[in-house]
Design a protein around this motif. Structure first.
Motif, mmCIF file in Angstrom:
data_model
loop_
_atom_site.group_PDB
_atom_site.id
_atom_site.type_symbol
_atom_site.label_atom_id
_atom_site.label_comp_id
_atom_site.label_asym_id
_atom_site.label_seq_id
_atom_site.Cartn_x
_atom_site.Cartn_y
_atom_site.Cartn_z
ATOM 1 N N THR A 192 -59.504 90.710 19.540
ATOM 2 C CA THR A 192 -58.380 90.557 20.460
ATOM 3 C C THR A 192 -57.563 89.316 20.088
ATOM 4 O O THR A 192 -56.336 89.357 20.046
ATOM 5 N N GLU A 193 -58.275 88.234 19.789
ATOM 6 C CA GLU A 193 -57.588 86.999 19.437
ATOM 7 C C GLU A 193 -56.810 87.184 18.132
ATOM 8 O O GLU A 193 -55.652 86.762 18.025
ATOM 9 N N ALA A 194 -57.454 87.834 17.144
ATOM 10 C CA ALA A 194 -56.799 88.049 15.854
ATOM 11 C C ALA A 194 -55.567 88.929 16.033
ATOM 12 O O ALA A 194 -54.525 88.708 15.401
ATOM 13 N N GLU A 195 -55.684 89.931 16.908
ATOM 14 C CA GLU A 195 -54.545 90.832 17.146
ATOM 15 C C GLU A 195 -53.389 90.050 17.776
ATOM 16 O O GLU A 195 -52.233 90.226 17.399
ATOM 17 N N THR A 196 -53.730 89.184 18.732
ATOM 18 C CA THR A 196 -52.698 88.352 19.354
ATOM 19 C C THR A 196 -52.026 87.484 18.297
ATOM 20 O O THR A 196 -50.800 87.331 18.297
ATOM 21 N N GLY A 197 -52.845 86.953 17.367
ATOM 22 C CA GLY A 197 -52.306 86.132 16.292
ATOM 23 C C GLY A 197 -51.322 86.898 15.426
ATOM 24 O O GLY A 197 -50.261 86.395 15.061
ATOM 25 N N LEU A 198 -51.662 88.150 15.113
ATOM 26 C CA LEU A 198 -50.783 89.000 14.300
ATOM 27 C C LEU A 198 -49.469 89.245 15.028
ATOM 28 O O LEU A 198 -48.389 89.148 14.449
ATOM 29 N N LYS A 199 -49.593 89.579 16.310
ATOM 30 C CA LYS A 199 -48.383 89.914 17.085
ATOM 31 C C LYS A 199 -47.484 88.699 17.253
ATOM 32 O O LYS A 199 -46.273 88.831 17.403
ATOM 33 N N ALA A 200 -48.101 87.514 17.252
ATOM 34 C CA ALA A 200 -47.288 86.311 17.377
ATOM 35 C C ALA A 200 -46.411 86.154 16.138
ATOM 36 O O ALA A 200 -45.272 85.704 16.223
ATOM 37 N N LYS A 201 -46.930 86.537 14.979
ATOM 38 C CA LYS A 201 -46.161 86.407 13.744
ATOM 39 C C LYS A 201 -45.172 87.546 13.578
ATOM 40 O O LYS A 201 -44.056 87.351 13.152
ATOM 41 N N ALA A 202 -45.639 88.774 13.861
ATOM 42 C CA ALA A 202 -44.776 89.948 13.725
ATOM 43 C C ALA A 202 -45.033 90.848 14.930
ATOM 44 O O ALA A 202 -46.028 91.562 14.952
ATOM 45 N N PRO A 203 -44.176 90.787 15.924
ATOM 46 C CA PRO A 203 -44.443 91.484 17.193
ATOM 47 C C PRO A 203 -44.648 92.988 17.051
ATOM 48 O O PRO A 203 -45.333 93.585 17.874
ATOM 49 N N THR A 204 -44.062 93.592 15.999
ATOM 50 C CA THR A 204 -44.156 95.050 15.927
ATOM 51 C C THR A 204 -45.322 95.526 15.063
ATOM 52 O O THR A 204 -45.453 96.704 14.798
ATOM 53 N N VAL A 205 -46.163 94.601 14.624
ATOM 54 C CA VAL A 205 -47.315 95.012 13.827
ATOM 55 C C VAL A 205 -48.278 95.797 14.724
ATOM 56 O O VAL A 205 -48.416 95.515 15.915
ATOM 57 N N GLU A 206 -48.865 96.851 14.162
ATOM 58 C CA GLU A 206 -49.742 97.705 14.970
ATOM 59 C C GLU A 206 -51.170 97.631 14.453
ATOM 60 O O GLU A 206 -51.393 97.414 13.262
ATOM 61 N N LEU A 207 -52.120 97.848 15.371
ATOM 62 C CA LEU A 207 -53.518 97.811 14.979
ATOM 63 C C LEU A 207 -54.252 99.009 15.587
ATOM 64 O O LEU A 207 -54.063 99.336 16.753
ATOM 65 N N ARG A 208 -55.036 99.686 14.777
ATOM 66 C CA ARG A 208 -55.898 100.762 15.279
ATOM 67 C C ARG A 208 -57.327 100.419 14.893
ATOM 68 O O ARG A 208 -57.556 99.834 13.830
ATOM 69 N N ARG A 209 -58.283 100.790 15.720
ATOM 70 C CA ARG A 209 -59.674 100.470 15.381
ATOM 71 C C ARG A 209 -60.562 101.686 15.624
ATOM 72 O O ARG A 209 -60.243 102.542 16.453
ATOM 73 N N LEU A 210 -61.657 101.706 14.881
ATOM 74 C CA LEU A 210 -62.605 102.797 15.028
ATOM 75 C C LEU A 210 -63.992 102.259 14.714
ATOM 76 O O LEU A 210 -64.176 101.505 13.767
ATOM 77 N N GLY A 211 -64.969 102.647 15.534
ATOM 78 C CA GLY A 211 -66.339 102.207 15.279
ATOM 79 C C GLY A 211 -67.186 102.407 16.519
ATOM 80 O O GLY A 211 -66.683 102.361 17.647
ATOM 81 N N VAL A 212 -68.455 102.649 16.286
ATOM 82 C CA VAL A 212 -69.399 102.854 17.389
ATOM 83 C C VAL A 212 -69.358 101.657 18.338
ATOM 84 O O VAL A 212 -69.411 101.800 19.563
#
Lengths: 202, 768
Positions: free
Chosen positions: B216-236
């Motif tokens: 979550t923190e890393a995703e927030t970091g990404l969005k701070a740099k580029a707001p339109t960057v998208e993230l998808r995740r998959l895993g048990v």
């Protein structure tokens, strides 16, 4: 991959330098010509020489047909790359699997409409001469980018690009010379149309 | 009595000390399902292997970072993976294919190239179409896409090694390497796939929480740099976390509500704090002693045992409530009298409940064993606390405010004992029987664990996106192969590859990865060397060099360099995926991607010795089904066993009369659940064990009820019902299907048990 770059540059130079009016090479127009390619490989007595013709259809794709010493046709379209020899398909790469093709199209489209930013992002561009006789030198900005595996590219041209020299990191070089280049507004030959369709198939 | 109470205090303190010591030592609970598996039914080596692989698969995570700009997404992917690695939540990412890695891979294979052929080239050579292999190579050299490298062409004029490397199985069919990153472009958005292995177990709650926080923190970091960057995740691990947080959220509000309700109920009814404290004390002592003794016996407990176990011990609170209810009896002024009044009833209640729980020991399931020990110990401890300590702590005088309550509580008793209402009794019983028949006709069982979990819709959407982007997601199912050694295992894989290829061609799977795809068996490598010499090098070598315009190298075909051994490739660790595929020498797995139909897979490999289709979900479903069957059978057995103490106390007729209401509750509850649209699962069966023990307690208390005391007994029974419903009945409002099923079973079972309990009263009284 190497020669894809060459064609980008070829077209870029043809489009933006050689034509007086930007956008002369518009959708539906066809650039035809012949090419001779010499590949100088270290350790080989003579360069590998390939001759053939090419057809570039604006907005649709490129047909690159080697005739001697070995007949093989490559078709590149926005949806991917297809190669055939003797009527048998020898390679097919959908664009989704080849991010480079998508990049190529972005650069190509930009260059043809006079937008050099895409190209200048990846290369240091040095221009010399005038519209009738010009030189263009491209040096990759990033070394070690696997998608751009060469040290420098030198292009000479007049109305169109006439000669392209590509120097690889290990000193091998490809020299392409173009001849009989014309811009046609005639409809594409049925055979070529079919090739483009085949490349577009998934 | 006082002496016994002191002895009991000493025992409890000892247990408390031991428990404290164990908590201090750590690692008390297991969350993995394998801990619940019956150990004796399968080959232990195989089971361990499949556990290892399942666990490794469940530790895999896949992220996709997307943005319309290539450089932005590459920077984002680099930053994201660096964040996850530096915080230690991800052990490694294995999706980067930088130039150096590719070069190392080429170096690994190059000395052995004589024996390495792609499946395509091999088939062509076997069919005698060496000419086509030659043409393919020429078209690569002279075609637009020049793959030829001077040094390579001289050594490998047919480009067989590049063909082999290009055809190495690559799980996600739509992804391609773009300057080191696995990339796909979809509708103008460049997506980069990052696959990795998390640190720790995917089912451990702390692992889940730490990973989610960092992501979550890393995703927030990404969005701070580029707001339109998208993230998808998959895993048990993500599904596990979503399920656990839903359960915890619910547990906290349902738990608070039920605790508040129970406290309020007891305080309002008794207008005293004493009964509340006594009952909490009994529950606390019961749980602590149960934990302590269980750890002594089993070393570790499964977390599910803890949850169900505390529910089962909760029955002990009922004994305290029966004691407390006698506070309303003016005939009993002293604690000793109150105790004497309920002692027989709660002792019988304890005995029958113990029989019910101990029956769980009869099943060969470690999970049920732990549960049985936990519940029996806890129940005895709570019982001892009630009879030894509570009377000593009891300072309350007889309560005088209960007249209206007692009157109301006894209404049900009066309803059943009023002779002129007999036609209504029969009508009601007939209606219940009719409901029972209808319900049983509609009863369905469901052991599919996927139906029992509330999967997060947001995560399912991300999974679908990733499926779309990559073309195939990894399957939870895999093949396990056992052979004498690596060579034999590789040969087996090569032998079954045609079956896998058929599944591939039929679209049942999108891709598969076997160790033999990366390192062919020595036999296959020698065969390839021969095939190549006979069909290619012999007839076509000269002309190929001529067409290439190259001189034929002076030396003849290079001498065979030996074969590439699996052990060597593993040691070098340059071949991707290989480490995950080889569990131990001779023990290999084949992983699958984009599996459409697990049944087709099973059918394709049925009956092949030393090869297993491991399907953790199906295996777990089957396990749940067997647990459900066993639980149902054990309930029936324990109901019969309970007759023994009842027979001793009431005689045959009396015992049957006492067992009548619980038996009806047992039969009617599943029927009522079926009519409510519930499918019967293992968790419903677990609730039925509780329904049986509580229902028998009700019946015993009614049977022990003397004339004049029945209203106090009924008050106690009502109190027990209310507290039970406040705790378990509340679970019927849960969003988690298994919890809801458990709660609903308790709700329905308790209502039926309460309603029918007075049927167990003595007949002499009813005639009066």
């Amino acid at each position: 991959m190497l020669r894809i770059c060459v064609v980008v540059l070829l077209l870029a130079s043809s489009g933006a330098w050689a034509t007086e009016r930007r956008g002369e090479f518009a959708d539906g127009q066809i650039l035809l010509g012949r090419f001779v390619q010499l590949r100088q490989l270290t350790g080989f007595p003579a360069p590998l020489k390939t001759e053939g013709r090419f057809t570039l259809v604006a907005g649709r794709g490129l047909i690159w047909q080697a005739e001697t010493p070995f007949a093989v046709t490559t078709v590149i379209s926005p949806s991917g790359l297809m190669q055939e020899a003797g009527g048998v398909e020898t390679m097919r790469l959908p664009a989704a699997r080849l991010p480079f093709i998508a990049r190529l199209y972005a650069m190509l489209g930009g260059a043809l409409s006079g937008d050099w930013r895409g190209l200048e992002d990846a290369f240091t561009v040095t221009r010399e001469g005038d519209e009738k006789a010009w030189n263009l030198r491209l040096v990759p900005r990033r070394s070690g980018d696997a998608a751009i595996p060469f040290r420098e590219i030198l292009i000479q041209g007049g109305r169109f690009a006439d000669r392209v020299e590509i120097v690889k990191p290990d000193g091998d070089r490809d020299i392409l010379t173009f001849a009989d280049q014309t811009i046609s507004t005639q409809p594409l030959a049925a055979q070529d149309m079919q090739l483009l369709d085949m490349a577009g198939r998934r | 009595m006082r002496v016994l109470a002191v002895v009991w205090l000493a025992v409890v303190l000892l247990c408390g000390l031991y428990l404290g010591y164990r908590i201090h030592q750590g690692t008390l609970f297991r969350t993995d399902l394998t801990a619940l598996l019956p150990q004796d039914e399968r080959n232990p080596v195989l089971q361990q292997a499949s556990d290892t692989v399942s666990r490794a698969l469940s530790r895999r995570v896949l992220f996709m970072v997307g943005h319309s700009d290539r450089d932005t997404v590459r920077a984002a992917a680099t930053q994201f993976s660096a964040n996850l690695l530096s915080s230690g939540v991800v052990e490694r990412f294995d999706s980067q294919f930088d130039a150096e890695r590719v070069v190392r891979l080429g170096r690994q294979y190059f000395p052995y190239r004589e024996g390495l052929l792609s499946e395509r080239h091999r088939t062509l050579l076997q069919q005698g179409q060496g000419e086509r292999v030659a043409v393919n190579a020429l078209s690569q050299v002279f075609g637009f896409v020049g793959m030829a490298d001077a040094a390579l062409l001289r050594q490998d004029p047919f480009l067989l090694l590049p063909g082999f490397i290009a055809d190495l199985p690559f799980p996600a069919s739509r992804l391609a390497v773009d300057d080191g990153y696995l990339t796909v472009i979809d509708e103008g958005v460049t997506w980069i796939a990052l696959t990795g292995l998390i640190t720790g177990e995917s089912m451990a709650l702390d692992t889940q929480q730490r990973l989610i926080d960092v992501v979550t923190e890393a995703e927030t970091g990404l969005k701070a740099k580029a707001p339109t960057v998208e993230l998808r995740r998959l895993g048990v691990v993500f599904f596990g976390h979503a399920g656990a947080s839903l359960a915890l959220k619910e547990a906290s509000w349902l738990g608070s509500l039920s605790l508040l309700g129970t406290v309020l109920l007891i305080v309002v009814v008794f207008r005293r704090i004493g009964p509340l404290l006594h009952n909490l004390l009994a529950l606390a002592v019961g749980t602590a002693v149960a934990l302590s003794i269980s750890f002594l016996i089993f070393e570790e407990l499964h977390v599910a045992v803890l949850l169900f176990g505390i529910s089962l011990i909760g029955v002990a609170v009922d004994y305290g409530l029966h004691y407390s209810a006698s506070l309303f009896d003016p005939a009993m002024q002293r604690p000793a009298e109150r105790l004497a009044h309920v002692r027989m009833a709660i002792t019988l209640g304890l005995l029958t409940t113990l029989i019910g729980y101990a029956a769980l020991l009869l099943a060969p399931f470690p999970g049920l064993h732990q549960l049985a020990v936990f519940a029996v110990v806890g129940l005895v401890a709570a019982f001892l606390t009630v009879i030894l300590w509570v009377p000593l702590l009891d300072r309350d005088r007889t309560l005088r405010h209960g007249a209206v309550m007692l009157q109301a509580a006894a209404a049900l008793w009066r309803f059943w004992s009023t002779p002129r209402l007999r036609p209504l009794h029969y009508t009601l019983l007939a209606a219940l029987v009719l409901m029972g028949v209808l319900g049983w006709l509609r009863l369905e069982v469901d052991d599919d664990v996927r139906h029992m979990q509330a999967l997060s819709p947001a995560l399912l959407k991300e999974q679908a996106d990733i499926q779309h982007l990559t073309g195939a997601v990894p399957a939870a199912q895999f093949l396990l192969i056992r052979a004498a050694d690596d060579e034999a295992a590789l040969q087996r894989e090569e032998a079954i590859m045609p079956v896998l290829e058929a599944l591939l061609a039929g679209g049942q799977i999108a891709s598969y990865q076997a160790p033999a795809s990366y390192v062919p068996s020595a036999a296959r490598q020698r065969e390839n060397t021969q095939l190549r010499a006979e069909r290619l090098d012999g007839p076509l070598r000269q002309s190929q060099y001529a067409k290439l315009g190259l001189p034929v190298p002076e030396q003849a075909a290079p001498a065979a360099q030996g074969v590439l051994q699996l052990a060597e490739a593993l040691q070098q660790d340059t071949v991707p995926y290989l480490k995950d595929l080889v569990v131990a020498p001779g023990l290999h797995t084949i992983t699958l991607h984009g599996l459409k139909n697990a049944d087709a897979l099973r059918a394709a490999f049925a009956g092949i010795p030393d090869l297993w289709v491991v399907d953790p979900v199906t295996d777990f479903n089957a396990l749940l089904g067997r647990y459900r069957d066993r639980a149902a059978m054990l309930i029936a057995i324990s109901a019969v066993l309970m007759l023994l103490p009842l027979f001793w106390r009431y005689g045959l007729r009396g015992a049957l009369r006492v067992m009548a209401p619980p038996t009806m509750a047992l039969l009617l509850t599943p029927a009522a659940l079926a009519l409510l649209g519930q499918k019967f699962t293992f968790f419903h069966a677990m609730a039925m064990i509780l329904v049986l023990s509580i229902s028998v307690d009700y019946a015993i208390f009614c049977a022990e009820g003397e004339v004049g005391h029945h209203s106090i007994i009924m008050l106690a029974i009502w109190l027990v019902t209310f507290t039970t419903l406040l705790s378990f009945g509340m679970l019927a409002f849960s969003e988690v299907a298994i919890v809801q099923g458990f709660g609903l079973t308790m709700l329905v079972g308790m209502c039926i048990s309460l309603f029918l309990a007075p049927l167990a009263r003595r007949r002499t009284e009813s005639a009066a």
